[in-house]
Design a protein around this motif. Structure first.
Motif, PDB file in Angstrom:
ATOM      1  N   ALA A   1       8.147  -8.856  -0.412  1.00  0.00           N
ATOM      2  CA  ALA A   1       6.967  -9.595  -0.876  1.00  0.00           C
ATOM      3  C   ALA A   1       5.826  -8.641  -1.227  1.00  0.00           C
ATOM      4  CB  ALA A   1       6.519 -10.588   0.200  1.00  0.00           C
ATOM      5  N   GLY A   2       5.711  -7.545  -0.482  1.00  0.00           N
ATOM      6  CA  GLY A   2       4.684  -6.551  -0.812  1.00  0.00           C
ATOM      7  C   GLY A   2       4.918  -5.924  -2.179  1.00  0.00           C
ATOM      8  N   ILE A   3       6.176  -5.674  -2.519  1.00  0.00           N
ATOM      9  CA  ILE A   3       6.499  -5.142  -3.854  1.00  0.00           C
ATOM     10  C   ILE A   3       6.123  -6.163  -4.923  1.00  0.00           C
ATOM     11  CG2 ILE A   3       8.284  -4.132  -5.289  1.00  0.00           C
ATOM     12  CD1 ILE A   3       7.653  -2.652  -2.614  1.00  0.00           C
ATOM     13  N   LEU A   4       6.383  -7.445  -4.640  1.00  0.00           N
ATOM     14  CA  LEU A   4       6.011  -8.494  -5.591  1.00  0.00           C
ATOM     15  C   LEU A   4       4.504  -8.560  -5.803  1.00  0.00           C
ATOM     16  CD1 LEU A   4       8.340 -11.559  -4.861  1.00  0.00           C
ATOM     17  CD2 LEU A   4       8.195 -10.210  -6.955  1.00  0.00           C
TER      18      LEU A   4
ATOM     19  N   ILE B   1       0.832  -1.210   0.000  1.00  0.00           N
ATOM     20  CA  ILE B   1       0.000   0.000   0.000  1.00  0.00           C
ATOM     21  C   ILE B   1       0.863   1.254   0.000  1.00  0.00           C
ATOM     22  CG2 ILE B   1      -1.584   1.353   1.440  1.00  0.00           C
ATOM     23  CD1 ILE B   1      -2.847  -1.370   2.254  1.00  0.00           C
ATOM     24  N   VAL B   2       1.883   1.299   0.842  1.00  0.00           N
ATOM     25  CA  VAL B   2       2.755   2.478   0.904  1.00  0.00           C
ATOM     26  C   VAL B   2       3.453   2.701  -0.442  1.00  0.00           C
ATOM     27  CG1 VAL B   2       4.867   3.402   1.928  1.00  0.00           C
ATOM     28  CG2 VAL B   2       3.115   2.378   3.387  1.00  0.00           C
ATOM     29  N   THR B   3       3.995   1.624  -1.009  1.00  0.00           N
ATOM     30  CA  THR B   3       4.653   1.743  -2.308  1.00  0.00           C
ATOM     31  C   THR B   3       3.651   2.150  -3.386  1.00  0.00           C
ATOM     32  OG1 THR B   3       6.258   0.050  -1.679  1.00  0.00           O
ATOM     33  CG2 THR B   3       6.049   0.521  -4.024  1.00  0.00           C
ATOM     34  N   GLY B   4       2.471   1.538  -3.367  1.00  0.00           N
ATOM     35  CA  GLY B   4       1.443   1.850  -4.355  1.00  0.00           C
ATOM     36  C   GLY B   4       1.001   3.295  -4.290  1.00  0.00           C
ATOM     37  N   LYS B   5       0.846   3.835  -3.076  1.00  0.00           N
ATOM     38  CA  LYS B   5       0.432   5.233  -2.947  1.00  0.00           C
ATOM     39  C   LYS B   5       1.515   6.174  -3.468  1.00  0.00           C
ATOM     40  CE  LYS B   5      -1.960   7.000   0.342  1.00  0.00           C
ATOM     41  NZ  LYS B   5      -3.254   7.260  -0.334  1.00  0.00           N
ATOM     42  N   LEU B   6       2.775   5.865  -3.183  1.00  0.00           N
ATOM     43  CA  LEU B   6       3.858   6.709  -3.683  1.00  0.00           C
ATOM     44  C   LEU B   6       3.920   6.683  -5.209  1.00  0.00           C
ATOM     45  CD1 LEU B   6       6.695   5.852  -1.126  1.00  0.00           C
ATOM     46  CD2 LEU B   6       5.416   8.007  -1.304  1.00  0.00           C
TER      47      LEU B   6
ATOM     48  N   LEU C   1       2.470  -6.024  -5.779  1.00  0.00           N
ATOM     49  CA  LEU C   1       2.183  -4.955  -6.740  1.00  0.00           C
ATOM     50  C   LEU C   1       2.596  -5.352  -8.149  1.00  0.00           C
ATOM     51  CD1 LEU C   1       3.296  -1.679  -4.916  1.00  0.00           C
ATOM     52  CD2 LEU C   1       0.963  -2.429  -5.397  1.00  0.00           C
ATOM     53  N   ALA C   2       3.766  -5.967  -8.262  1.00  0.00           N
ATOM     54  CA  ALA C   2       4.283  -6.333  -9.581  1.00  0.00           C
ATOM     55  C   ALA C   2       3.439  -7.410 -10.234  1.00  0.00           C
ATOM     56  CB  ALA C   2       5.735  -6.797  -9.454  1.00  0.00           C
ATOM     57  N   ARG C   3       2.953  -8.352  -9.443  1.00  0.00           N
ATOM     58  CA  ARG C   3       2.173  -9.465  -9.999  1.00  0.00           C
ATOM     59  C   ARG C   3       0.725  -9.081 -10.290  1.00  0.00           C
ATOM     60  NH1 ARG C   3       3.417 -13.639 -12.564  1.00  0.00           N
ATOM     61  NH2 ARG C   3       1.808 -14.921 -11.610  1.00  0.00           N
TER      62      ARG C   3
ATOM     63  N   LEU D   1       7.314  -1.934 -13.434  1.00  0.00           N
ATOM     64  CA  LEU D   1       7.067  -2.824 -12.298  1.00  0.00           C
ATOM     65  C   LEU D   1       6.206  -4.006 -12.721  1.00  0.00           C
ATOM     66  CD1 LEU D   1       7.503  -3.233  -9.249  1.00  0.00           C
ATOM     67  CD2 LEU D   1       5.392  -1.957  -8.860  1.00  0.00           C
ATOM     68  N   LEU D   2       5.189  -3.747 -13.529  1.00  0.00           N
ATOM     69  CA  LEU D   2       4.325  -4.826 -14.015  1.00  0.00           C
ATOM     70  C   LEU D   2       5.104  -5.790 -14.905  1.00  0.00           C
ATOM     71  CD1 LEU D   2       1.109  -2.767 -14.872  1.00  0.00           C
ATOM     72  CD2 LEU D   2       1.593  -4.074 -12.795  1.00  0.00           C
TER      73      LEU D   2
END
Length: 346
Positions: free
Chosen positions: A251-254, A105-110, A256-258, A178-179
C-alpha cells in the motif's frame, strides 16, 4: 384382565408445526437474509440515490467518476486487507497506516537518491513492511502482549522514524514508470484496481482454502481449543502480522504511485477507515466473521457515500465524521448480531 388406555397424545398422529411457528420460521429466514445482504442492498440504494439526485446525477454515475473512486480506494483496500489478516485471529494491527507511510518513505528515498533501481526500491518498501510486522508478531505472539497496545505504540514510533527520514519535507521526483502504474489504465480499468483485485483474491484464497487460513479462523473462534488440539498458535499469529506488514508495504508503494510523493505521517489517515471497512464488512455476507468480500463492501459503501456527499456539496468534515460513525455503528451492529445469535442458540 386389565385394559390400558392410551392417552390422546399417544394415539393421535404427530401434529405439524402450527401456523404461527411457520410464520416465525419464514420471518426468521427473511431476517437472516436481510442480515446477510443488508449492507449490499444499502450500498446499491446509496448508489442509486446519488445517481438520480439532481445535484449529483450529472457527475456521479459517469465512468470517469467511478474509475476515480475505484482507483482512489485501491490504497485503502490493500490497507484493509493488511489489517484483516491478523484480525481474523482476533488480533488488531493499528500500525498498518504508519507502516504504509514508512514503506513509502523508504522506497521514495531510495528512488529519489538513485541508490537503487525501481524494482529493488519497491521490494525494499515491501520488506520494510514485513519487518515491522515481524517485530509486532514476535512481541504479540511469543510474549502474549496486547495487540492494541503494541501496534498503537509501533504506529507512534514509525511516525517518528518517518519524520526523521524525511526531515519533515515531502519526497518528490518519483520515476515516470511508477507514476504511470498509479495513474494509467489497462483495458479501461485503473492499474491499481487490477492490483487490489489480485490481492483480494489471493487473501480470500489463503483465508478460505489453506491450512494457515483455517488456523487463523480457529484461533479467532476459540484460541484455547486451538492450543489444546496442538495448533501452532504463536507461529500462526506471527505469520499473520508479517503478511499484514508486507501488504501495508504494498500500500505504501501505491501511495507513491498515486500521489508521486511521500512525507511523514502520509499513511496515518488510513488506519481508521480500514478498521471501519472491516467491521462494516463483518455485518454482511457472512455476519460475525471478518471476510475479504465483506471488507470490500465496507470500503466501497463508505467511499460511494462520501463521494456522493462531496459531489452534492458537503463540507470537508463529512469524511472523518462518516468514517468514525461507520466504526461505531459497525461495532454496535456486530455486538447486536452476536447477542442475537447467542439468544437463538439457547
Amino acid at each position: 384382565m386389565t385394559t390400558t388406555q392410551a392417552g390422546p397424545v399417544a394415539d393421535a398422529p404427530q401434529a405439524s408445526p402450527p401456523a404461527q411457528a411457520r410464520r416465525r420460521g419464514l420471518g426468521g429466514r427473511l431476517l437472516d437474509q436481510l442480515e446477510r445482504f443488508g449492507l449490499v442492498v444499502l450500498l446499491i440504494a446509496v448508489a442509486l440515490f446519488f445517481t438520480f439526485l439532481p445535484a449529483t446525477s450529472a457527475v456521479f454515475p459517469t465512468s470517469a467518476n467511478l474509475r476515480n473512486v475505484a482507483a482512489n480506494e485501491s490504497i485503502l483496500v490493500v490497507v484493509a486487507l493488511a489489517a484483516l489478516v491478523p484480525l481474523v485471529a482476533e488480533r488488531f494491527d493499528l500500525s498498518v497506516g504508519a507502516t504504509v507511510g514508512l514503506a513509502a518513505i523508504v522506497t521514495g528515498k531510495l528512488l529519489t537518491s538513485g541508490a537503487a533501481p525501481t524494482l529493488v526500491a519497491i521490494l525494499a518498501g515491501v520488506l520494510v513492511g514485513a519487518l515491522v510486522g515481524l517485530v509486532n508478531g514476535i512481541v504479540i505472539a511469543h510474549y502474549n502482549a496486547s495487540s492494541l497496545v503494541i501496534t498503537l505504540g509501533m504506529a507512534t514510533l514509525l511516525q517518528g522514524v518517518g519524520s526523521y527520514l524525511t526531515g519533515d519535507t515531502t519526497l518528490l521526483g518519483m520515476p515516470q514508470s511508477l507514476l504511470d502504474f498509479g495513474n494509467l489504465q489497462w483495458l479501461g480499468i485503473p492499474r491499481p484496481v487490477w492490483l487490489f483485485v489480485l490481492l483480494a483474491l489471493a487473501i480470500a484464497f489463503v483465508l478460505g482454502m489453506t491450512v494457515f487460513g483455517r488456523r487463523l479462523l480457529a484461533i479467532g473462534s476459540n484460541e484455547a481449543a486451538a492450543r489444546l488440539v496442538g495448533m501452532p498458535v504463536s507461529r500462526t499469529v506471527l505469520l499473520a502480522f508479517v503478511v499484514s506488514g508486507a501488504l501495508a508495504g504494498v500500500a505504501g508503494i501505491l501511495v507513491l504511485a498515486r500521489t508521486g510523493g511521500a512525507s511523514a505521517g502520509v499513511g496515518a489517515g488510513y488506519t481508521l477507515p480500514a478498521v471501519a471497512a472491516i467491521f462494516l464488512g463483518s455485518t454482511t455476507i457472512r455476519p460475525g466473521r471478518f471476510t475479504v468480500a465483506g471488507t470490500l463492501v465496507g470500503v466501497f459503501f463508505v467511499a460511494i457515500s462520501v463521494n456522493g456527499l462531496t459531489l452534492a456539496g458537503a463540507q470537508d468534515w463529512v469524511d472523518p465524521v462518516f468514517n468514525g460513525g461507520a466504526v461505531v455503528l459497525a461495532v454496535a451492529a456486530a455486538a447486536i448480531l452476536a447477542k442475537r445469535r447467542l439468544g437463538s442458540a439457547r
